[in-house]
Design a protein around this motif. Structure first.
Motif, PDB file in Angstrom:
ATOM      1  N   UNK A   3      26.649  37.478  47.148  1.00 34.79           N
ATOM      2  CA  UNK A   3      27.598  37.925  48.159  1.00 34.79           C
ATOM      3  C   UNK A   3      28.826  37.019  48.206  1.00 34.79           C
ATOM      4  N   UNK A   4      28.651  35.740  47.953  1.00 34.60           N
ATOM      5  CA  UNK A   4      29.778  34.814  47.965  1.00 34.60           C
ATOM      6  C   UNK A   4      30.592  34.922  46.683  1.00 34.60           C
ATOM      7  N   UNK A   5      29.947  35.276  45.590  1.00 35.66           N
ATOM      8  CA  UNK A   5      30.620  35.322  44.297  1.00 35.66           C
ATOM      9  C   UNK A   5      31.376  36.629  44.079  1.00 35.66           C
ATOM     10  N   UNK A   6      30.975  37.708  44.717  1.00 37.59           N
ATOM     11  CA  UNK A   6      31.597  39.021  44.496  1.00 37.59           C
ATOM     12  C   UNK A   6      33.105  39.024  44.764  1.00 37.59           C
ATOM     13  N   UNK A   7      33.604  38.497  45.894  1.00 37.88           N
ATOM     14  CA  UNK A   7      35.057  38.496  46.102  1.00 37.88           C
ATOM     15  C   UNK A   7      35.802  37.656  45.069  1.00 37.88           C
ATOM     16  N   UNK A   9      34.872  37.216  41.950  1.00 34.21           N
ATOM     17  CA  UNK A   9      34.881  37.997  40.713  1.00 34.21           C
ATOM     18  C   UNK A   9      36.000  39.045  40.752  1.00 34.21           C
ATOM     19  N   UNK A  10      36.118  39.749  41.862  1.00 35.14           N
ATOM     20  CA  UNK A  10      37.169  40.767  41.989  1.00 35.14           C
ATOM     21  C   UNK A  10      38.551  40.119  41.871  1.00 35.14           C
ATOM     22  N   UNK A  11      38.756  39.013  42.557  1.00 38.04           N
ATOM     23  CA  UNK A  11      40.044  38.324  42.501  1.00 38.04           C
ATOM     24  C   UNK A  11      40.343  37.814  41.098  1.00 38.04           C
ATOM     25  N   UNK A  12      39.336  37.314  40.391  1.00 38.46           N
ATOM     26  CA  UNK A  12      39.535  36.830  39.025  1.00 38.46           C
ATOM     27  C   UNK A  12      39.938  37.966  38.087  1.00 38.46           C
ATOM     28  N   UNK A  13      39.340  39.122  38.264  1.00 38.40           N
ATOM     29  CA  UNK A  13      39.719  40.284  37.443  1.00 38.40           C
ATOM     30  C   UNK A  13      41.187  40.631  37.687  1.00 38.40           C
ATOM     31  N   UNK A  14      41.603  40.622  38.945  1.00 39.26           N
ATOM     32  CA  UNK A  14      42.996  40.920  39.273  1.00 39.26           C
ATOM     33  C   UNK A  14      43.938  39.863  38.705  1.00 39.26           C
ATOM     34  N   UNK A  15      43.570  38.601  38.839  1.00 39.43           N
ATOM     35  CA  UNK A  15      44.380  37.528  38.254  1.00 39.43           C
ATOM     36  C   UNK A  15      44.546  37.732  36.748  1.00 39.43           C
ATOM     37  N   UNK A  16      43.459  38.018  36.054  1.00 40.70           N
ATOM     38  CA  UNK A  16      43.505  38.192  34.600  1.00 40.70           C
ATOM     39  C   UNK A  16      44.358  39.402  34.220  1.00 40.70           C
ATOM     40  N   UNK A  17      44.245  40.482  34.974  1.00 44.95           N
ATOM     41  CA  UNK A  17      45.039  41.678  34.686  1.00 44.95           C
ATOM     42  C   UNK A  17      46.526  41.402  34.862  1.00 44.95           C
ATOM     43  N   UNK A  18      46.875  40.682  35.907  1.00 44.32           N
ATOM     44  CA  UNK A  18      48.275  40.351  36.164  1.00 44.32           C
ATOM     45  C   UNK A  18      48.816  39.440  35.071  1.00 44.32           C
ATOM     46  N   UNK A  19      47.979  38.525  34.613  1.00 41.46           N
ATOM     47  CA  UNK A  19      48.419  37.587  33.584  1.00 41.46           C
ATOM     48  C   UNK A  19      48.707  38.288  32.255  1.00 41.46           C
ATOM     49  N   UNK A  20      48.002  39.369  31.975  1.00 41.61           N
ATOM     50  CA  UNK A  20      48.117  40.026  30.666  1.00 41.61           C
ATOM     51  C   UNK A  20      49.139  41.162  30.621  1.00 41.61           C
ATOM     52  N   UNK A  21      49.835  41.445  31.706  1.00 43.93           N
ATOM     53  CA  UNK A  21      50.726  42.606  31.695  1.00 43.93           C
ATOM     54  C   UNK A  21      51.813  42.511  30.635  1.00 43.93           C
ATOM     55  N   UNK A 138      32.743  33.017  36.981  1.00 42.61           N
ATOM     56  CA  UNK A 138      34.188  33.087  37.220  1.00 42.61           C
ATOM     57  C   UNK A 138      34.973  32.956  35.920  1.00 42.61           C
ATOM     58  N   UNK A 139      34.540  32.070  35.041  1.00 40.76           N
ATOM     59  CA  UNK A 139      35.212  31.897  33.752  1.00 40.76           C
ATOM     60  C   UNK A 139      35.043  33.126  32.877  1.00 40.76           C
ATOM     61  N   UNK A 140      33.830  33.666  32.820  1.00 42.49           N
ATOM     62  CA  UNK A 140      33.581  34.873  32.031  1.00 42.49           C
ATOM     63  C   UNK A 140      34.456  36.023  32.508  1.00 42.49           C
ATOM     64  N   UNK A 141      34.517  36.198  33.813  1.00 37.83           N
ATOM     65  CA  UNK A 141      35.297  37.295  34.375  1.00 37.83           C
ATOM     66  C   UNK A 141      36.781  37.121  34.071  1.00 37.83           C
ATOM     67  N   UNK A 142      37.272  35.903  34.111  1.00 47.78           N
ATOM     68  CA  UNK A 142      38.697  35.688  33.845  1.00 47.78           C
ATOM     69  C   UNK A 142      39.053  35.909  32.380  1.00 47.78           C
ATOM     70  N   UNK A 143      38.098  35.713  31.482  1.00 43.50           N
ATOM     71  CA  UNK A 143      38.376  35.915  30.059  1.00 43.50           C
ATOM     72  C   UNK A 143      38.038  37.321  29.572  1.00 43.50           C
ATOM     73  N   UNK A 144      37.156  38.003  30.250  1.00 47.89           N
ATOM     74  CA  UNK A 144      36.730  39.329  29.822  1.00 47.89           C
ATOM     75  C   UNK A 144      37.869  40.351  29.769  1.00 47.89           C
ATOM     76  N   UNK A 145      38.731  40.463  30.792  1.00 53.45           N
ATOM     77  CA  UNK A 145      39.831  41.434  30.702  1.00 53.45           C
ATOM     78  C   UNK A 145      40.794  41.133  29.562  1.00 53.45           C
ATOM     79  N   UNK A 146      40.934  39.881  29.189  1.00 51.90           N
ATOM     80  CA  UNK A 146      41.806  39.537  28.066  1.00 51.90           C
ATOM     81  C   UNK A 146      41.280  40.171  26.785  1.00 51.90           C
ATOM     82  N   UNK A 147      39.988  40.106  26.594  1.00 54.19           N
ATOM     83  CA  UNK A 147      39.380  40.714  25.422  1.00 54.19           C
ATOM     84  C   UNK A 147      39.580  42.216  25.437  1.00 54.19           C
TER      85      UNK A 147
END
Length: 157
Positions: A3-7, A9-21, A138-147
């Motif tokens: 429950x603590x990690x879910x928000x 993870x969502x924020x990390x996905x958004x950060x990664x998406x914004x970084x890759x635009x 958190x690290x996996x989630x931040x790198x996954x959208x890049x792939x």
């Protein structure tokens, strides 16, 4: 822990998406002659320099302010920059390297501020026995959208 990690993870996905635009849109920008390779390289370099420098500043700021505030500020600021570029760029900025470069520089600052804040949030939130798992997720989630973004580029005709 989930429950603590879910928000985060969502924020990390958004950060990664914004970084890759920029990386994802680069083929279109080059193909449509909207931007030259030199201009794209200058903007990418500005982003990298701002990102690296703001990680240093972000670490200092996360000791002075609430890391949650910095993390959210970075996400909102990065999102706003991407929206401005998407909405205003085609006509309003008229291919101005200075304008796009400065906006992307702001995105680099926003992205860099979020990293140290996230690290501090993870250390403060999770017990030492589960901290490694939280950081790994958190690290996996931040790198996954890049792939996935690179695979998307490869799959285009």
């Amino acid at each position: 822990m989930q429950q603590m990690l879910a928000p985060i993870v969502v924020a990390q996905v958004l950060y990664a998406a914004i970084k890759k635009t920029l990386s994802v849109s680069a083929p279109y920008l080059l193909h449509s002659n909207w931007m030259s390779k030199l201009e794209l390289g200058i903007i990418s370099t500005n982003f990298s320099l701002a990102y690296g420098f703001s990680k240093l500043i972000g670490g200092i700021l996360s000791d002075l302010f609430r890391p949650q505030l910095l993390f959210e500020l970075g996400l909102v600021m990065g999102s706003a920059v991407n929206i401005i570029i998407a909405v205003v760029t085609p006509d309003g900025i008229q291919r101005s390297l200075f304008s796009i470069g400065n906006l992307w520089l702001l995105n680099g600052i926003a992205q860099g501020i979020g990293g140290p804040a996230l690290n501090k949030m993870l250390v403060e939130t999770f017990e030492p026995t589960s901290r490694g798992t939280a950081v790994s997720v958190a690290t996996f989630v931040s790198h996954s959208p890049r792939t996935h973004s690179h695979l998307t580029l490869l799959s285009r005709p």
